[in-house]
Each structure stands twice: as structure tokens, then as C-alpha cells.
Design an enzyme around this catalytic site. Sequence first.
Site, mmCIF file in Angstrom:
data_model
loop_
_atom_site.group_PDB
_atom_site.id
_atom_site.type_symbol
_atom_site.label_atom_id
_atom_site.label_comp_id
_atom_site.label_asym_id
_atom_site.label_seq_id
_atom_site.Cartn_x
_atom_site.Cartn_y
_atom_site.Cartn_z
ATOM 1 C CG ASN A 101 -1.893 -1.033 1.305
ATOM 2 O OD1 ASN A 101 -2.031 -1.788 0.066
ATOM 3 N ND2 ASN A 101 -2.434 -1.402 2.452
ATOM 4 C CB VAL A 102 1.140 3.888 -2.167
ATOM 5 C CG1 VAL A 102 1.630 3.237 -3.047
ATOM 6 C CG2 VAL A 102 -0.331 4.353 -2.825
ATOM 7 C CG ASP A 103 -3.098 3.198 2.716
ATOM 8 O OD1 ASP A 103 -1.881 2.752 3.583
ATOM 9 O OD2 ASP A 103 -3.931 2.295 2.594
ATOM 10 C CG HIS A 118 3.707 -1.694 -4.929
ATOM 11 N ND1 HIS A 118 2.838 -2.436 -5.010
ATOM 12 C CD2 HIS A 118 4.820 -2.589 -5.218
ATOM 13 C CE1 HIS A 118 2.904 -3.655 -5.254
ATOM 14 N NE2 HIS A 118 4.285 -3.839 -5.730
ATOM 15 C CB THR A 188 -2.363 -8.745 -0.993
ATOM 16 O OG1 THR A 188 -1.971 -8.874 -2.333
ATOM 17 C CG2 THR A 188 -1.916 -9.998 -0.223
ATOM 18 C CB SER A 189 -5.963 -9.846 -5.311
ATOM 19 O OG SER A 189 -4.917 -9.019 -5.950
ATOM 20 C CD GLU A 215 -12.397 -11.871 -3.689
ATOM 21 O OE1 GLU A 215 -11.759 -11.824 -4.607
ATOM 22 O OE2 GLU A 215 -13.633 -11.598 -3.628
HETATM 23 C C1 BJW Z 1 -10.213 -7.527 1.955
HETATM 24 C C2 BJW Z 1 -10.832 -6.912 2.634
HETATM 25 C C3 BJW Z 1 -10.928 -6.732 4.051
HETATM 26 C C4 BJW Z 1 -11.117 -6.397 0.407
HETATM 27 N N1 BJW Z 1 -10.398 -7.621 4.661
HETATM 28 N N2 BJW Z 1 -9.424 -8.457 2.949
HETATM 29 C C5 BJW Z 1 3.295 -11.927 -15.685
HETATM 30 C C6 BJW Z 1 3.525 -12.767 -14.687
HETATM 31 C C7 BJW Z 1 4.254 -12.173 -13.719
HETATM 32 C C8 BJW Z 1 4.432 -10.982 -13.258
HETATM 33 C C9 BJW Z 1 4.092 -10.012 -14.505
HETATM 34 C C10 BJW Z 1 3.712 -10.495 -15.678
HETATM 35 N N3 BJW Z 1 3.475 -9.234 -16.468
HETATM 36 C C11 BJW Z 1 4.000 -8.271 -15.814
HETATM 37 C C12 BJW Z 1 4.404 -8.590 -14.623
HETATM 38 C C13 BJW Z 1 4.904 -7.671 -13.686
HETATM 39 C C14 BJW Z 1 4.024 -6.849 -12.915
HETATM 40 C C15 BJW Z 1 2.789 -7.765 -12.431
HETATM 41 O O1 BJW Z 1 2.862 -8.390 -11.614
HETATM 42 N N4 BJW Z 1 1.550 -7.858 -13.217
HETATM 43 C C16 BJW Z 1 0.765 -8.736 -12.864
HETATM 44 C C17 BJW Z 1 -0.527 -7.799 -12.534
HETATM 45 C C18 BJW Z 1 0.470 -9.563 -14.136
HETATM 46 N N5 BJW Z 1 4.593 -6.315 -11.651
HETATM 47 C C19 BJW Z 1 5.489 -5.268 -11.909
HETATM 48 O O2 BJW Z 1 5.411 -4.445 -12.954
HETATM 49 C C20 BJW Z 1 6.118 -4.735 -10.659
HETATM 50 N N6 BJW Z 1 7.569 -4.558 -11.225
HETATM 51 C C21 BJW Z 1 8.586 -5.482 -11.624
HETATM 52 O O3 BJW Z 1 7.993 -6.712 -11.662
HETATM 53 O O4 BJW Z 1 9.660 -5.036 -11.958
HETATM 54 C C22 BJW Z 1 10.410 -5.810 -12.602
HETATM 55 C C23 BJW Z 1 10.194 -5.488 -13.989
HETATM 56 C C24 BJW Z 1 10.751 -4.377 -14.590
HETATM 57 C C25 BJW Z 1 10.775 -4.088 -16.015
HETATM 58 C C26 BJW Z 1 9.940 -5.056 -16.638
HETATM 59 C C27 BJW Z 1 9.366 -6.202 -16.196
HETATM 60 C C28 BJW Z 1 9.716 -6.288 -14.686
HETATM 61 C C29 BJW Z 1 5.671 -3.499 -10.251
HETATM 62 C C30 BJW Z 1 4.294 -3.785 -9.787
HETATM 63 C C31 BJW Z 1 3.624 -2.360 -9.139
HETATM 64 C C32 BJW Z 1 2.428 -2.331 -9.017
HETATM 65 N N7 BJW Z 1 1.950 -1.166 -8.924
HETATM 66 C C33 BJW Z 1 0.527 -0.837 -8.228
HETATM 67 C C34 BJW Z 1 -0.010 0.615 -8.351
HETATM 68 C C35 BJW Z 1 1.012 1.412 -7.255
HETATM 69 C C36 BJW Z 1 0.902 2.862 -7.171
HETATM 70 C C37 BJW Z 1 -0.859 3.305 -6.775
HETATM 71 O O5 BJW Z 1 -1.344 2.779 -5.713
HETATM 72 O O6 BJW Z 1 -1.317 3.736 -7.533
HETATM 73 O O7 BJW Z 1 0.326 -1.300 -6.987
HETATM 74 S S1 BJW Z 1 -0.826 -1.874 -9.069
HETATM 75 C C38 BJW Z 1 -1.672 -2.235 -7.602
HETATM 76 O O8 BJW Z 1 -1.592 -3.500 -7.235
HETATM 77 C C39 BJW Z 1 -1.026 -1.478 -6.364
HETATM 78 C C40 BJW Z 1 -1.037 -2.624 -5.396
HETATM 79 O O9 BJW Z 1 -0.081 -2.356 -4.455
HETATM 80 C C41 BJW Z 1 -0.805 -3.943 -6.276
HETATM 81 C C42 BJW Z 1 -1.488 -5.054 -5.635
HETATM 82 O O10 BJW Z 1 -2.815 -5.066 -5.179
HETATM 83 P P1 BJW Z 1 -3.501 -5.559 -3.840
HETATM 84 O O11 BJW Z 1 -2.779 -4.822 -2.810
HETATM 85 O O12 BJW Z 1 -3.390 -7.036 -3.853
HETATM 86 O O13 BJW Z 1 -4.879 -4.995 -3.857
HETATM 87 P P2 BJW Z 1 -6.070 -5.761 -4.852
HETATM 88 O O14 BJW Z 1 -7.166 -4.777 -5.087
HETATM 89 O O15 BJW Z 1 -5.622 -6.549 -5.892
HETATM 90 O O16 BJW Z 1 -6.936 -6.882 -3.898
HETATM 91 C C43 BJW Z 1 -7.475 -6.620 -2.638
HETATM 92 C C44 BJW Z 1 -7.654 -7.925 -1.785
HETATM 93 O O17 BJW Z 1 -8.026 -7.572 -0.503
HETATM 94 C C45 BJW Z 1 -8.561 -8.694 -2.564
HETATM 95 O O18 BJW Z 1 -8.124 -9.985 -2.495
HETATM 96 C C46 BJW Z 1 -9.926 -8.636 -1.581
HETATM 97 O O19 BJW Z 1 -10.764 -9.667 -1.520
HETATM 98 C C47 BJW Z 1 -9.328 -8.277 -0.287
HETATM 99 N N8 BJW Z 1 -10.284 -7.460 0.734
HETATM 100 N N9 BJW Z 1 -11.301 -5.990 1.363
HETATM 101 C C48 BJW Z 1 -9.750 -8.624 4.093
HETATM 102 N N10 BJW Z 1 -11.975 -5.726 4.524
#
Ligand code: BJW
Length: 242
Positions: A101-103, A118, A188-189, A215
Site C-alpha cells: 500500500n502507498v497510503d 510500492h 491482497t489478491s 475471498e
Molecule cells: C479484504 C478486505 C477486507 C478487500 N479484509 N481482505 C506476468 C507474470 C508475472 C509478473 C508480471 C507479468 N507481467 C508483468 C508482470 C510484472 C508486474 C505484475 O505483477 N503484473 C501482474 C498484474 C500480471 N509487476 C510489476 O510490473 C512490478 N515491477 C516489476 O516486476 O519489476 C520488474 C520488471 C521491470 C521491468 C519490466 C518487467 C519487470 C511493479 C508492480 C507495481 C504495482 N503497482 C500498483 C500501483 C501502485 C501505485 C498506486 O497505488 O497507484 O500497486 S498496481 C496495484 O496492485 C498496487 C497494489 O499495491 C498492487 C497489489 O494489489 P493488492 O494490494 O493486492 O490489491 P487488490 O485490489 O488486488 O486486492 C485486494 C484484496 O483485498 C482482495 O483479495 C480482496 O478480497 C481483499 N479484501 N477488503 C480482508 N476488509
Amino acid sequence: MTFSREIIKHLRNAESICVLTGAGISAESGVPTFRGEEGLWKKFRPEELANFQAFIRNPDLVWEWYAYRRKLIHEVKPNLGHHALVELERRVPDFTLVTQNVDNLHSRAGSKNVVELHGNIERSYCIECRKSASEVQIESTHEAPRCDSCGGLIRPDVVWFGEMLPVGMFARAEAAARRCQVFLSIGTSSVVYPAASLPFSALEQGAYVVEVNREETDLTSRAHETLLGNSGEILPQLLSSL
Ligand code: BJW
Ligand code: ZN
């Protein structure tokens, strides 16, 4: 909720705990998650907002989106889930809280050893000279501000898709995941890498891995336990069972 004997035993005995959090932990504070029905990616397209090319194409649009989210985050408070993790840190000698999280809500709640994978929406920097931007510049809401030293564009200090994580942060997180006895993956998803690899590193080293989520996710079948429900309810109950 009643908890298994295993989880209570592992948490009571653990000298090293690593926690990974995602957007779900802040959901009960009122911060939207990214994926799912209510998520940000339903309304906004990540390819238009959360990558560097999008920022260069339309810096004002991207800046405005972050200004909107920053304002929202300033209006909310850490919830009982964040506070339970502060309490857990007090009880364990080696505790690392890795967050995607960035919050800034973990730090606002009082967590100390936080690894921000992040970035942090409260910070910004110049894309040309890398100088940190001042609060005055960050407060701009409609236009991406310019650097007062070199005139370069100011961007939020967050990690967009395709960007490397901040130097040293992933190494710290990975080391904590590898040495812990209990790993908690919360809200996290588990789809964004490399963060999503951390529980698997912990599993490889024999840690007890527990997921807390509303979930099931890609981690569920590999975790020792998944506690289904809201982290703001489950975590305080878990703490008071220890
Ligand atoms: C609850 C709840 C409650 C709700 N109680 N639970 C193919 C395969 C593997 C990797 C890759 C690929 N293609 C590309 C990649 C790399 C890519 C990646 O992983 N992509 C996938 C999506 C496919 N990764 C990157 O690019 C990363 N960098 C990297 O790999 O560098 C090396 C590299 C360099 C150059 C080229 C290639 C590689 C960087 C990733 C950066 C992610 N950035 C973001 C935005 C940040 C800024 C912003 O906030 O605006 O980060 S995207 C967004 O997703 C944010 C989050 O931190 C991140 C993760 O999301 P999170 O936190 O899991 O949230 P949700 O919404 O997905 O899930 C919420 C969960 O909570 C759910 O499960 C709910 O059920 C649950 N929930 N309420 C408990 N009350
Ligand atoms: Zn500059």
C-alpha cells in the site's frame, strides 16, 4: 471467530513474524481496493494511469488521479486491522511489516518496521533530477507540478507497472519472509509480482503461512490456513486470543 490451535501455538511461539499487506487492509478505512467489483480498476484503466508512459502522455490526468486519492487518504483513519498489527509488533522481537500500500496508514497507526514495496503517495520527486518535491508542489491538484530546480515533471513516488521496486526494499522483504516462523498475508489478491512471491519464499523455508482475506486467492491452496473475513474484525480477535 474461533482460531485453530496451530495458529495460536505458532503465533505465541514465533520470534520472527513477517506480514504482507495489500489494499484490503485499508478497505475498512474507506480506501478503495484495486481489483474486484468496487475496485479502482473498474472505473479507471491501469494502463492509462499506473505506468510511466501514461504519465508522459498525460501528466496532468495522472497527477489529478493521485491528487484525488491523496485527498481521500487524508480524510480517513487507520482501522482496527492496522492497530492490531501495531500491537503484534510490540509482542514479537523480530517483526517486519511489508506493505504494497502507498497510503501511509500503517505508519500513521504507529507501525515501526514498515517496508513499503510500492512507494508512498505522500512523497513525490522530479523525473529529471530525482529531487524530492516539497509539500507546496505536492498540493497542486490539477496540473502536474514542475521541479523548482530543473523544471522537470514531478511524479508521485509510487511504483508503476513495469518499474523496479525501490532499491533494497524487496531484498529486505525477501530476507524477512525467509527468516520468519509465521508469515501473514493480509488483504491482497496475490497477483502482483514480485510481492506475491513472498509467501512462497516463506513456505520454502518452513514458515507457517496464514492468509486473511474476504475471498480465496491464488495463495489459498498453498497457505496453511485462510481466515475468510474482514481483516479489521479478524486481526483484533486473533490478537486477543493470544
Ligand atoms: C479484504 C478486505 C477486507 C478487500 N479484509 N481482505 C506476468 C507474470 C508475472 C509478473 C508480471 C507479468 N507481467 C508483468 C508482470 C510484472 C508486474 C505484475 O505483477 N503484473 C501482474 C498484474 C500480471 N509487476 C510489476 O510490473 C512490478 N515491477 C516489476 O516486476 O519489476 C520488474 C520488471 C521491470 C521491468 C519490466 C518487467 C519487470 C511493479 C508492480 C507495481 C504495482 N503497482 C500498483 C500501483 C501502485 C501505485 C498506486 O497505488 O497507484 O500497486 S498496481 C496495484 O496492485 C498496487 C497494489 O499495491 C498492487 C497489489 O494489489 P493488492 O494490494 O493486492 O490489491 P487488490 O485490489 O488486488 O486486492 C485486494 C484484496 O483485498 C482482495 O483479495 C480482496 O478480497 C481483499 N479484501 N477488503 C480482508 N476488509
Ligand atoms: Zn528536477
